[in-house]
Design a protein around this motif. Structure first.
Motif, short mmCIF file in Angstrom:
data_model
loop_
_atom_site.label_atom_id
_atom_site.label_comp_id
_atom_site.label_asym_id
_atom_site.label_seq_id
_atom_site.Cartn_x
_atom_site.Cartn_y
_atom_site.Cartn_z
N VAL A 81 2.15 14.55 2.55
CA VAL A 81 0.77 14.07 2.67
C VAL A 81 0.46 13.06 1.57
N ASN A 82 0.84 13.37 0.34
CA ASN A 82 0.57 12.44 -0.76
C ASN A 82 1.29 11.11 -0.58
N ALA A 83 2.49 11.12 -0.04
CA ALA A 83 3.22 9.89 0.22
C ALA A 83 2.51 9.04 1.28
N ARG A 84 2.03 9.70 2.34
CA ARG A 84 1.31 8.95 3.39
C ARG A 84 0.00 8.37 2.85
N LEU A 85 -0.70 9.15 2.02
CA LEU A 85 -1.95 8.66 1.44
C LEU A 85 -1.70 7.50 0.48
N ALA A 86 -0.60 7.56 -0.26
CA ALA A 86 -0.24 6.45 -1.16
C ALA A 86 0.04 5.18 -0.34
N GLU A 87 0.73 5.33 0.79
CA GLU A 87 0.98 4.18 1.66
C GLU A 87 -0.33 3.60 2.18
N GLU A 88 -1.22 4.49 2.61
CA GLU A 88 -2.51 4.02 3.14
C GLU A 88 -3.36 3.38 2.05
N LEU A 89 -3.30 3.91 0.84
CA LEU A 89 -4.07 3.32 -0.27
C LEU A 89 -3.56 1.92 -0.59
N THR A 90 -2.26 1.75 -0.60
CA THR A 90 -1.68 0.42 -0.83
C THR A 90 -2.15 -0.56 0.23
N ALA A 91 -2.12 -0.13 1.49
CA ALA A 91 -2.58 -0.98 2.59
C ALA A 91 -4.08 -1.29 2.47
N ALA A 92 -4.86 -0.29 2.09
CA ALA A 92 -6.32 -0.50 1.95
C ALA A 92 -6.62 -1.49 0.84
N LYS A 93 -5.90 -1.39 -0.28
CA LYS A 93 -6.14 -2.30 -1.40
C LYS A 93 -5.69 -3.72 -1.09
#
Length: 159
Positions: free
Chosen positions: A29-41
């Motif tokens: 879950v944390n890896a997926r959220l990190a990917e999504e955060l990178t994309a959001a930024k």
């Protein structure tokens, strides 16, 4: 000191054959959220970026509250930080978080076995899905569907 207590003390040691099993769902879950955060930024600065980043930060906070409890001595209690220990591990909340990325190659169907079961989900799970679709217990009650449902007091059973 017993052999069992020695094992618990060394449980988080990298040479333990079971090292890390309890963190798999959490790490996923944390890896997926990190990917999504990178994309959001990476989005153009503005309200849409702020909303996307805010959503991910909120999810991260919720995920952290359902993470594996590790005490100050480094001992892992193989239970969620928030949920009662008898509710299973990973807790159903963490399992539901994993399900957001159920089509990802690293997703393990066993995290949500009763929900994704080929023979269909349990009555309890069906009740919870209906309640979620209605926007919570209050709306479910107002729709007159609450009578006869499986009580949430049955425990943390969405697995």
């Amino acid at each position: 000191m017993t052999a069992q207590s020695e094992h618990i003390l060394a449980y988080l040691a990298p040479d333990d054959p079971g090292f890390g099993w309890e963190f798999l769902a959490e790490d996923f879950v944390n890896a997926r959220l990190a990917e999504e955060l990178t994309a959001a930024k990476a989005r153009p600065t503005g309200p849409e970026q702020n909303q996307a980043v805010g959503r991910i930060v909120s999810l991260r906070l919720a995920v952290t509250q359902h993470a594996t409890y590790v005490d100050r001595d480094g001992k892992n209690w193989a239970r969620c930080f928030t949920c009662h220990g008898s509710n299973g591990f990973p807790c159903s909340t963490m399992r539901c978080f994993t399900r957001m990325w159920r089509h990802h190659p690293d997703y393990r169907p066993g995290w949500n076995g009763t929900l994704d079961c080929p023979t269909g989900s349990s009555d309890w799970t069906q009740d919870m899905l209906r309640i979620a679709a209605r926007g919570g217990f209050h709306n479910d009650f107002l729709a007159g569907q609450a009578q006869g449902q499986t009580s949430p007091s049955k425990g943390d059973q969405v697995t």
